[in-house]
Design a protein around this motif. Structure first.
Motif, PDB file in Angstrom:
ATOM      1  N   GLN A  30       0.829  -1.198   0.000  1.00  0.00           N
ATOM      2  CA  GLN A  30       0.000   0.000   0.000  1.00  0.00           C
ATOM      3  C   GLN A  30       0.867   1.253   0.000  1.00  0.00           C
ATOM      4  OE1 GLN A  30      -2.635   0.415   3.345  1.00  0.00           O
ATOM      5  NE2 GLN A  30      -4.095   1.635   2.176  1.00  0.00           N
ATOM      6  N   ILE A  51       0.782   5.569   0.080  1.00  0.00           N
ATOM      7  CA  ILE A  51       0.012   6.764   0.401  1.00  0.00           C
ATOM      8  C   ILE A  51       0.670   7.957  -0.282  1.00  0.00           C
ATOM      9  CG2 ILE A  51      -0.859   8.248   2.237  1.00  0.00           C
ATOM     10  CD1 ILE A  51      -2.056   5.452   2.275  1.00  0.00           C
ATOM     11  N   GLU A 105      -4.562   6.977  -0.273  1.00  0.00           N
ATOM     12  CA  GLU A 105      -4.122   5.753  -0.936  1.00  0.00           C
ATOM     13  C   GLU A 105      -4.026   6.037  -2.434  1.00  0.00           C
ATOM     14  OE1 GLU A 105      -4.099   2.212  -3.066  1.00  0.00           O
ATOM     15  OE2 GLU A 105      -6.020   3.277  -2.938  1.00  0.00           O
ATOM     16  N   GLU A 106      -2.930   5.603  -3.051  1.00  0.00           N
ATOM     17  CA  GLU A 106      -2.635   6.060  -4.410  1.00  0.00           C
ATOM     18  C   GLU A 106      -3.676   5.641  -5.449  1.00  0.00           C
ATOM     19  OE1 GLU A 106       1.347   5.360  -5.690  1.00  0.00           O
ATOM     20  OE2 GLU A 106       2.189   6.843  -4.291  1.00  0.00           O
ATOM     21  N   ASN A 128      -9.163   5.119   2.551  1.00  0.00           N
ATOM     22  CA  ASN A 128      -7.767   4.750   2.349  1.00  0.00           C
ATOM     23  C   ASN A 128      -7.465   3.303   2.717  1.00  0.00           C
ATOM     24  OD1 ASN A 128      -6.798   7.182   1.314  1.00  0.00           O
ATOM     25  ND2 ASN A 128      -6.399   8.030   3.346  1.00  0.00           N
ATOM     26  N   VAL A 157      -7.171   1.801   5.705  1.00  0.00           N
ATOM     27  CA  VAL A 157      -6.062   1.801   6.670  1.00  0.00           C
ATOM     28  C   VAL A 157      -6.505   1.425   8.085  1.00  0.00           C
ATOM     29  CG1 VAL A 157      -4.673   3.484   5.409  1.00  0.00           C
ATOM     30  CG2 VAL A 157      -6.362   4.300   7.067  1.00  0.00           C
ATOM     31  N   TYR A 164      -5.948  -4.722   3.166  1.00  0.00           N
ATOM     32  CA  TYR A 164      -5.632  -4.034   1.918  1.00  0.00           C
ATOM     33  C   TYR A 164      -4.919  -4.963   0.948  1.00  0.00           C
ATOM     34  CZ  TYR A 164      -3.505  -1.087  -1.583  1.00  0.00           C
ATOM     35  OH  TYR A 164      -3.135  -0.552  -2.781  1.00  0.00           O
ATOM     36  N   SER A 202      -3.899  -4.667  -3.536  1.00  0.00           N
ATOM     37  CA  SER A 202      -3.976  -3.752  -4.675  1.00  0.00           C
ATOM     38  C   SER A 202      -5.317  -3.898  -5.395  1.00  0.00           C
ATOM     39  CB  SER A 202      -2.817  -4.009  -5.643  1.00  0.00           C
ATOM     40  OG  SER A 202      -2.742  -5.384  -5.982  1.00  0.00           O
ATOM     41  N   GLY A 256      -7.833  -1.864  -3.470  1.00  0.00           N
ATOM     42  CA  GLY A 256      -7.620  -0.444  -3.737  1.00  0.00           C
ATOM     43  C   GLY A 256      -8.111  -0.041  -5.115  1.00  0.00           C
TER      44      GLY A 256
END
Length: 378
Positions: free
Chosen positions: A156, A158, A164-165, A212, A214, A220, A222, A225
């Protein structure tokens, strides 16, 4: 029961993720699209034939130095449009333009393309871009939010903005750009916002109290996300379209490009990359993947379709499939309560007041916490 107890009970009842039936249905749709997308889109020509576009037809395209975005930019420019490549790597964009101009030489007027710097990992950069563009006082006819990331297998990350990207690049930055460019889009009315989304939103879930990912409520990955950020974009787009009055003349559309062989593959595990090379028949090329966005940007029936979906009975906005036909996004995207919370939370995260859209439509100034100290839109 007291109000605080009611709120506590309500919070406990909130979904913590997709139900297993929704999850299975989502994965079925993903696999079905991968296996049959080429058959379903067999009626489409490649490349997508575009109508001649006037030279003052202005299109801003993010992520236009590679993959789908590069094809979108090239084909719109060859159709006659004024194309603005909004990219982080301006050197690569200028090199592409030189190549395209050389290849196009003798076929018609020189391509009308320019480059502007835009880094979606910096909301300051997004706000400054919008401020600079709006200052031109010219029209914008199409904004194509194409850039995105899918860092498969990566830990992850940030952003410097604290997000979060995947969520920032795939949702927050395009949302900020779309809202701040509303004055220019209104000047270019009838205009369009085209968000290049993904079939992977079908397995996405958005927890507005943990955008995010978190808090530890969900593990988490990918995939979590990426799919969540794409679902958030669909939800935000639906609310944005409903909040824009008909007289603004702006259509908001999400599109699925299909399963496409792009630079995302370089982040895949080696065994999956091998699979990509072994099954090229099932995977679209970037040129094929660009068709749904090009269709949404140019087809004359899109405004009518979008306006029809503004009715109160229809909970989501326009979504175009990889075969260039209207389709429904996921069942979770129809969740009105979550969509409303995504809208509110997104505006909070990107530093805009809750009445931003209404003020911009009325021609008022709006303060944004990102960009220059006195950043505002006319």
């Amino acid at each position: 029961m007291s109000r605080s107890e009611e709120e506590s009970t309500s919070n406990l009842m909130k979904k913590k993720g997709l139900g297993w039936i929704e999850w299975l249905r989502g994965w079925f749709n993903v696999i079905y699209e991968m296996l049959f997308q080429r058959i379903m889109a067999s009626h489409l020509e490649n490349p997508m034939p575009l109508p001649p576009l006037p030279q003052d037809f202005t299109c801003i395209i993010t992520g236009s130095t590679s993959g789908i975005g590069r094809e979108i930019a090239r084909q719109l420019a060859e159709a006659g449009a004024h194309v603005v490549m909004a990219v982080r790597n301006t050197k690569a964009a200028h090199e592409l333009i030189l190549k395209w101009q050389h290849d196009w030489s003798g076929k018609g007027l020189p391509l009308n393309i320019e480059v502007m710097e835009l880094n979606l990992l910096s909301l300051d950069s997004v706000a400054r871009f919008a401020e600079a563009w709006n200052a031109r006082s010219g029209p914008l006819h199409v904004l194509i939010n194409n850039a995105g990331i899918f860092s498969i297998g990566e830990p992850q990350k940030i952003s410097k903005d604290g997000f979060e990207e995947h969520m920032q690049v795939n949702h927050l930055a395009p949302a900020l750009l779309s809202v701040l460019l509303l004055p220019s889009l209104i000047r270019g009315s009838p205009s369009r916002i085209v968000n290049v989304n993904s079939i992977m939103h079908q397995v996405g879930f958005v927890d507005t109290e943990d955008m995010n990912v978190v808090t530890g409520k969900r593990k988490y990955t990918s995939l979590v996300g990426y799919s969540g950020s794409k679902l958030a974009q669909v939800m935000f787009s639906s609310v944005l379209h409903k909040r824009l009055p008909a007289e603004a003349g702006i259509s908001v559309v999400c599109v699925s490009p299909g399963i496409v062989q792009t630079n995302v593959a370089r982040d895949l595990p080696k065994i999956v990359q091998t699979g990509y090379r072994l099954i090229p028949y099932f995977i679209f090329s970037p040129e094929e993947g660009s068709r749904s966005a090009l269709f949404a940007a140019t087809d004359p029936q899109i405004p009518e379709y979008c306006e029809m979906l503004k009715s109160d009975e229809w909970p989501v906005g326009a979504f175009i499939s990889q075969e260039c036909r209207p389709t429904n996004p996921s069942e979770e995207a129809h969740n009105l309560e979550t969509s409303s919370r995504v809208w509110e939370k997104t505006l909070e995260m990107i530093g805009l007041p809750s009445d931003t859209v209404e003020k911009l439509v009325e021609g008022q100034d709006v303060k944004c916490k990102y960009g220059s100290d006195d950043s505002h839109q006319d």
